[in-house]
Design an enzyme around this catalytic site. Structure first.
Site, PDB file in Angstrom:
ATOM      1  CG  HIS A  24       0.842   1.791 -10.309  1.00 18.43           C
ATOM      2  ND1 HIS A  24       2.156   2.130 -10.534  1.00 18.43           N
ATOM      3  CD2 HIS A  24       0.609   2.005  -8.990  1.00 18.43           C
ATOM      4  CE1 HIS A  24       2.708   2.520  -9.390  1.00 18.43           C
ATOM      5  NE2 HIS A  24       1.799   2.462  -8.440  1.00 18.43           N
TER       6      HIS A  24
ATOM      7  CG  HIS B 126       2.835   0.848  -0.746  1.00 19.30           C
ATOM      8  ND1 HIS B 126       4.160   1.171  -0.565  1.00 19.30           N
ATOM      9  CD2 HIS B 126       2.471   1.443  -1.919  1.00 19.30           C
ATOM     10  CE1 HIS B 126       4.573   1.938  -1.555  1.00 19.30           C
ATOM     11  NE2 HIS B 126       3.561   2.117  -2.400  1.00 19.30           N
TER      12      HIS B 126
END
Length: 382
Positions: free
Chosen positions: A285, A185
């Site tokens: 995504h 992340h």
């Protein structure tokens, strides 16, 4: 055919839906959203739709050029997410007009299904071994998890050990052939990322995602030099120009354009085609809502180098509402043997329960990203 009106709906848990209407009674749905910036994107969509009213919705390439280039200032998450949602809705209208799925207008199906993965562990992962086993028992063949909590430029090896032990617990619980995606992340800096990737290699992850911040491509290269694990990134890249340097530098093995951020369906198709020329895979995504996922499946259908699809069913963000709650055809996302079939319906293939959406929009949401800090009080990447 002309565009006559549009409506925007902020719905829980953290989504923004767009409906575009036409004078022929055909409407289309899109999902223009930046997580935590719904009101800002809503304002941008409203500004852009000033141009779109009265236009023919079928002229998608031209509309993209005008919306992207016509304002002089280009790119970024807000503008591109607004354009993405509009573009999805235009494809939905066009597919309904011509009575075919979007992927049929983009070259036709190249596959009949695609593997999906499921999220486990939350933002600060724990009990991931048992959670992975639960997903495996439910029929999934791959999961993704956040690899670590906040981490400073140079941090404790105990955090490294904790991250490794979680991955080891998953591998022990699900066996060797189960896919494990590990999302850092962008929380980790170069020095610690190099340590983590070396320690993770014995557990053979499917990929590591954003081991460092995507804008630090030179740091990506340093990490890539330290591991054989496939590296994935791209959820915070916008348009083909935002992926160009990442591909030419050769620092990623899997790109992850988000069809609600990168510019929509056609722009993501162009990005995926660029990636194919560099022998790079695509894994869109999609931790968002059902329209975003439906758009992603249209790309997956007609794109040979798409390898796996993210989806948000049961993700830790979906508190109070989940992926299927706003659909009249929830079987669209029926998973079997770790995969989902390519949609056969017209347009995006998704049938939105508009009455449910209108009711949910009365509540709306104020979802915001959490703000994390290191032990010394400095800001930490979430």
């Amino acid at each position: 055919m002309k565009i006559t009106d549009f409506k925007l709906y902020q719905v829980p848990p953290r989504w923004l839906f767009l409906k575009i209407e036409t004078d022929e009674g055909i409407s289309g749905w899109g999902e223009p959203i930046v997580e935590g910036r719904a009101y800002t994107v809503e304002a941008c969509v409203t500004e852009l739709m000033d141009y779109m009213i009265g236009e023919d919705p079928r002229h998608i390439e031209d509309h993209f050029q005008v919306l992207y280039r016509g304002g002089f200032y280009r790119g970024g998450p807000i503008l591109m997410s607004a354009i993405s949602g509009i573009e999805q809705a235009l494809w939905d209208i066009k597919g309904k007009y011509y009575n075919m799925p979007v992927y049929e207008m983009l070259g036709g199906a190249a596959r009949h299904d695609i593997q999906v993965y499921s999220w486990i562990g939350g933002d600060r992962p724990q009990d991931v071994g048992a959670a992975a086993k639960e997903k495996a028992d439910a029929g999934f063949t791959a999961i993704k998890m956040n690899g670590t909590e906040e981490m400073n430029y140079i941090d404790s090896y105990s955090k490294v050990d904790a991250a490794i032990s979680r991955v080891a617990a998953i591998r022990e619980a699900v066996g060797d052939d189960f896919g494990i995606g590990i999302d850092f992340h962008g929380r980790v800096h170069k020095a610690m990322a190099k340590i983590l990737v070396k320690e993770l290699e014995p557990y053979r992850p499917m990929f590591i995602e954003e081991p460092v911040l995507a804008e630090n491509l030179e740091a990506f290269q340093a990490v890539a030099n330290h591991t054989t694990i496939p590296i994935a990134a791209g959820e915070r890249n916008y348009t083909r120009w935002g992926f160009k340097q990442m591909l030419t530098d050769g620092v990623v093995d899997i790109i992850q354009p988000d069809l609600s951020h990168a510019g929509g369906i056609l722009e993501s198709k162009k990005i995926a085609t660029m990636a194919e020329t560099f022998d790079v895979a695509v894994a869109p995504h999609a931790p968002l809502g059902p329209i975003n996922l439906a758009a992603s499946l249209q790309l997956d259908a007609c794109t040979p180098n798409c390898i796996i699809q993210e989806q948000s069913l049961g993700i830790h963000y979906n508190q109070g509402s989940d992926l299927l709650d706003y659909l009249e055809n929830p079987d669209l996302f029926k998973y079997a043997n770790g995969s989902v079939k390519i949609p056969e319906g017209v347009g995006l293939g998704v049938e939105i329960d508009e009455a449910r959406v209108i009711e949910a929009a009365k509540t709306g949401h104020r979802w915001k990203n959490p703000v994390w800090r290191n032990k010394d009080g400095t800001f930490a990447e979430w």
